[in-house]
Design an enzyme around this catalytic site. Structure first.
Site, PDB file in Angstrom:
ATOM      1  N   ASP A  91      -9.407 -12.558 -15.117  1.00  0.00           N
ATOM      2  CA  ASP A  91     -10.616 -11.756 -15.282  1.00  0.00           C
ATOM      3  C   ASP A  91     -10.842 -11.549 -16.778  1.00  0.00           C
ATOM      4  O   ASP A  91      -9.894 -11.393 -17.537  1.00  0.00           O
ATOM      5  CB  ASP A  91     -10.433 -10.421 -14.558  1.00  0.00           C
ATOM      6  CG  ASP A  91     -11.733  -9.657 -14.415  1.00  0.00           C
ATOM      7  OD1 ASP A  91     -12.757 -10.118 -14.936  1.00  0.00           O
ATOM      8  OD2 ASP A  91     -11.721  -8.592 -13.777  1.00  0.00           O
ATOM      9  N   SER A  92     -12.089 -11.512 -17.198  1.00  0.00           N
ATOM     10  CA  SER A  92     -12.419 -11.512 -18.624  1.00  0.00           C
ATOM     11  C   SER A  92     -12.140 -10.189 -19.318  1.00  0.00           C
ATOM     12  O   SER A  92     -12.156 -10.117 -20.549  1.00  0.00           O
ATOM     13  CB  SER A  92     -13.895 -11.854 -18.812  1.00  0.00           C
ATOM     14  OG  SER A  92     -14.713 -10.797 -18.339  1.00  0.00           O
ATOM     15  N   GLY A  93     -11.914  -9.117 -18.552  1.00  0.00           N
ATOM     16  CA  GLY A  93     -11.713  -7.797 -19.138  1.00  0.00           C
ATOM     17  C   GLY A  93     -12.961  -6.948 -19.161  1.00  0.00           C
ATOM     18  O   GLY A  93     -12.904  -5.757 -19.502  1.00  0.00           O
ATOM     19  N   GLY A  94     -14.108  -7.534 -18.799  1.00  0.00           N
ATOM     20  CA  GLY A  94     -15.358  -6.792 -18.847  1.00  0.00           C
ATOM     21  C   GLY A  94     -15.364  -5.558 -17.976  1.00  0.00           C
ATOM     22  O   GLY A  94     -15.788  -4.477 -18.416  1.00  0.00           O
ATOM     23  N   PHE A  95     -14.877  -5.686 -16.748  1.00  0.00           N
ATOM     24  CA  PHE A  95     -14.882  -4.543 -15.837  1.00  0.00           C
ATOM     25  C   PHE A  95     -14.008  -3.423 -16.366  1.00  0.00           C
ATOM     26  O   PHE A  95     -14.390  -2.253 -16.347  1.00  0.00           O
ATOM     27  CB  PHE A  95     -14.412  -4.971 -14.448  1.00  0.00           C
ATOM     28  CG  PHE A  95     -14.302  -3.834 -13.473  1.00  0.00           C
ATOM     29  CD1 PHE A  95     -15.421  -3.362 -12.814  1.00  0.00           C
ATOM     30  CD2 PHE A  95     -13.080  -3.219 -13.230  1.00  0.00           C
ATOM     31  CE1 PHE A  95     -15.327  -2.294 -11.929  1.00  0.00           C
ATOM     32  CE2 PHE A  95     -12.973  -2.151 -12.352  1.00  0.00           C
ATOM     33  CZ  PHE A  95     -14.112  -1.694 -11.687  1.00  0.00           C
ATOM     34  N   ASP A 145     -18.742 -10.431 -19.237  1.00  0.00           N
ATOM     35  CA  ASP A 145     -20.005  -9.852 -18.772  1.00  0.00           C
ATOM     36  C   ASP A 145     -19.948  -8.335 -18.853  1.00  0.00           C
ATOM     37  O   ASP A 145     -18.882  -7.747 -19.050  1.00  0.00           O
ATOM     38  CB  ASP A 145     -20.318 -10.295 -17.336  1.00  0.00           C
ATOM     39  CG  ASP A 145     -19.288  -9.795 -16.325  1.00  0.00           C
ATOM     40  OD1 ASP A 145     -18.142  -9.500 -16.732  1.00  0.00           O
ATOM     41  OD2 ASP A 145     -19.605  -9.705 -15.130  1.00  0.00           O
ATOM     42  N   GLN A 188     -24.915 -11.495 -11.890  1.00  0.00           N
ATOM     43  CA  GLN A 188     -25.119 -10.050 -11.892  1.00  0.00           C
ATOM     44  C   GLN A 188     -26.543  -9.743 -11.403  1.00  0.00           C
ATOM     45  O   GLN A 188     -27.275 -10.633 -11.040  1.00  0.00           O
ATOM     46  CB  GLN A 188     -24.880  -9.480 -13.288  1.00  0.00           C
ATOM     47  CG  GLN A 188     -23.422  -9.516 -13.744  1.00  0.00           C
ATOM     48  CD  GLN A 188     -22.538  -8.533 -12.987  1.00  0.00           C
ATOM     49  OE1 GLN A 188     -23.005  -7.718 -12.190  1.00  0.00           O
ATOM     50  NE2 GLN A 188     -21.232  -8.601 -13.240  1.00  0.00           N
ATOM     51  N   GLY A 215     -20.271  -7.401  -9.672  1.00  0.00           N
ATOM     52  CA  GLY A 215     -21.076  -6.194  -9.570  1.00  0.00           C
ATOM     53  C   GLY A 215     -21.283  -5.679  -8.168  1.00  0.00           C
ATOM     54  O   GLY A 215     -22.214  -4.893  -7.930  1.00  0.00           O
ATOM     55  N   ASP A 265     -10.497 -11.633  -4.471  1.00  0.00           N
ATOM     56  CA  ASP A 265      -9.347 -10.902  -5.012  1.00  0.00           C
ATOM     57  C   ASP A 265      -9.589  -9.428  -4.771  1.00  0.00           C
ATOM     58  O   ASP A 265     -10.736  -8.985  -4.682  1.00  0.00           O
ATOM     59  CB  ASP A 265      -9.172 -11.158  -6.508  1.00  0.00           C
ATOM     60  CG  ASP A 265     -10.111 -10.285  -7.337  1.00  0.00           C
ATOM     61  OD1 ASP A 265      -9.666  -9.239  -7.850  1.00  0.00           O
ATOM     62  OD2 ASP A 265     -11.305 -10.630  -7.454  1.00  0.00           O
ATOM     63  N   CYS A 303       4.659 -11.398  12.686  1.00  0.00           N
ATOM     64  CA  CYS A 303       4.481 -11.520  11.243  1.00  0.00           C
ATOM     65  C   CYS A 303       5.754 -12.079  10.622  1.00  0.00           C
ATOM     66  O   CYS A 303       6.872 -11.684  10.994  1.00  0.00           O
ATOM     67  CB  CYS A 303       4.138 -10.165  10.631  1.00  0.00           C
ATOM     68  SG  CYS A 303       3.999 -10.204   8.819  1.00  0.00           S
ATOM     69  N   CYS A 305       6.798 -11.813   7.449  1.00  0.00           N
ATOM     70  CA  CYS A 305       7.300 -11.155   6.245  1.00  0.00           C
ATOM     71  C   CYS A 305       8.642 -10.475   6.498  1.00  0.00           C
ATOM     72  O   CYS A 305       9.032 -10.218   7.641  1.00  0.00           O
ATOM     73  CB  CYS A 305       6.288 -10.145   5.721  1.00  0.00           C
ATOM     74  SG  CYS A 305       6.284  -8.571   6.605  1.00  0.00           S
ATOM     75  N   CYS A 308       8.743  -7.213   8.581  1.00  0.00           N
ATOM     76  CA  CYS A 308       8.583  -7.342  10.033  1.00  0.00           C
ATOM     77  C   CYS A 308       9.740  -8.075  10.701  1.00  0.00           C
ATOM     78  O   CYS A 308      10.097  -7.774  11.847  1.00  0.00           O
ATOM     79  CB  CYS A 308       7.276  -8.058  10.349  1.00  0.00           C
ATOM     80  SG  CYS A 308       5.797  -7.110   9.912  1.00  0.00           S
ATOM     81  N   HIS A 334       4.324  -7.212   3.241  1.00  0.00           N
ATOM     82  CA  HIS A 334       3.644  -7.346   4.536  1.00  0.00           C
ATOM     83  C   HIS A 334       2.133  -7.464   4.357  1.00  0.00           C
ATOM     84  O   HIS A 334       1.494  -8.331   4.983  1.00  0.00           O
ATOM     85  CB  HIS A 334       3.941  -6.161   5.452  1.00  0.00           C
ATOM     86  CG  HIS A 334       3.017  -6.128   6.629  1.00  0.00           C
ATOM     87  ND1 HIS A 334       3.189  -6.941   7.729  1.00  0.00           N
ATOM     88  CD2 HIS A 334       1.858  -5.435   6.853  1.00  0.00           C
ATOM     89  CE1 HIS A 334       2.196  -6.745   8.587  1.00  0.00           C
ATOM     90  NE2 HIS A 334       1.378  -5.835   8.067  1.00  0.00           N
TER      91      HIS A 334
END
Length: 375
Positions: A91-95, A145, A188, A215, A265, A303, A305, A308, A334
């Protein structure tokens, strides 16, 4: 090899494919575990691999502050540094910068901000964000962005989107193309279909290897998010991967796939695991609840994992009550296993042309226990 996305099957608007990268191939649709600071919280990378994850996410803002992008570069890049040889999207860091509020100042060129760690001053521009992501050796670089805080006026959303498109052009100019690597543009425009369409046109004119929808999942509600996707995703190239950023619950993922999204994500499965909340095929469970104290059965039968296959609900309940760190570790494992299993099942249903019936079965099971998966 060149970075590309190859479609395999289509079922309605949903699609299954393979994303080919310099660090390996990823079946889509796919969920990317969030490794913000070079680690998926409470997980070893062997454990992340065991869930079947094919790609993970890192973050420019956090890694530039600690330990520093150049330090990661000297260590051989983020793949070697965090023991993940597979693809990494950063991620670019904008958020993160925009969420700092009074600690940041925005101008046409970029953002000046103070670290949430020690108050030190920093500067991020589209060029610097791209440079940092190159230093990290990101397989997929995101353009820088502005993530506008909603709600906002149409005029403010339009101005923010237009700034993000100017920054996208500068990010693209700073991007150093290499075989198997990619840069994604970010659409956006809030929940306004016309602004979203304008954003898509601007990004297509610049040209990227993939396209993200940003966004959303910022409080607008699922119905409006889906309506925005309905208006936006059909405008994106059918030959490029499509990424819905920061989403979300199992039902969000399912709805996104049904609208043509390939990549997701979200911090939800790991954050929930640290707070005793389990995602299952029959809804969400709170392992702190006293009703689990004497339950010697598995958290979720079938499951794969460690939580479980090797432990009971009673044991997991005990770990959280005793505030033992193993509880968050097992439950995070899990939850990530569940998310990966969910995506594998959705992909299989697309390949077999039965996604509609599969989606109905999933949603009935989530709701059937009275604990909705998106609660």
């Amino acid at each position: 090899m060149k970075f590309n996305w190859q479609g395999v099957a289509v079922d309605g608007s949903a699609r299954a494919g393979t994303m080919n990268t310099a660090h390996g191939n990823v079946p889509t649709p796919t969920f990317m575990p969030v490794g913000t600071a070079g680690t998926v919280k409470a997980m070893t990378m062997d454990a992340v691999r065991a869930t079947g994850a094919g790609i993970v996410l890192g973050n420019t803002y956090h890694l530039m502050l600690r330990p520093g992008a150049e330090r990661v570069q000297m260590a051989g890049g983020l793949h070697r540094f965090m023991d993940w040889p597979g693809p990494i999207l950063t991620d670019s860091g904008g958020f993160q910068v925009m969420s700092l509020g009074a600690l940041r100042k925005l101008d046409e060129d970029g953002v000046t901000f103070r670290s949430h760690l020690d108050g030190s001053a920093h500067r991020l521009t589209p060029e610097r964000s791209t440079q940092i992501q190159h230093a990290l050796d990101a397989t997929i670089t995101m353009c820088f962005d502005e993530c506008l805080q909603l709600p906002a006026t149409t005029e403010a959303i339009a101005a923010s989107m237009q700034l993000s498109m100017r920054w996208a052009a500068r990010s693209r100019e700073a991007f150093v193309a290499r075989d198997g690597y990619a840069q994604f543009g970010i659409v956006q425009g809030g929940t306004d279909p016309a602004l979203r369409a304008d954003s898509v046109r601007a990004l297509l004119e610049i040209g990227f290897e993939g396209y993200a929808v940003g966004g959303l999942a910022v409080g607008e509600g699922q119905q409006l998010m889906f309506a925005t996707l309905d208006a936006t995703v059909p405008l994106l190239p059918a030959t490029a991967p499509r990424y819905l950023m920061g989403v979300g619950t199992p039902d969000d993922l399912l709805g996104g796939v049904q609208r043509g999204i390939d990549m997701f994500d979200c911090v939800m499965p790991t954050r929930a695991g640290r707070t005793a909340r389990a995602y299952t095929g029959f809804g969400q469970l709170n392992l702190r609840n006293a009703r689990h104290a004497d339950d010697l059965g598995p958290l979720e039968p079938g499951c794969a994992c460690l939580a479980c296959t090797r432990h009971s609900r009673a044991y997991l309940h005990h770990l959280f009550r005793a505030e033992e760190m193993l509880g968050p570790m097992l439950l995070t494992w899990h939850n990530l296993e569940y998310y990966q299993s969910l995506m594998r099942g959705i992909r299989a249903a697309i390949l077999q042309q039965r996604l509609e019936s599969h989606a109905g079965s999933l949603r009935r099971a989530w709701a059937g226990s009275g604990a909705a998966a998106s609660a």
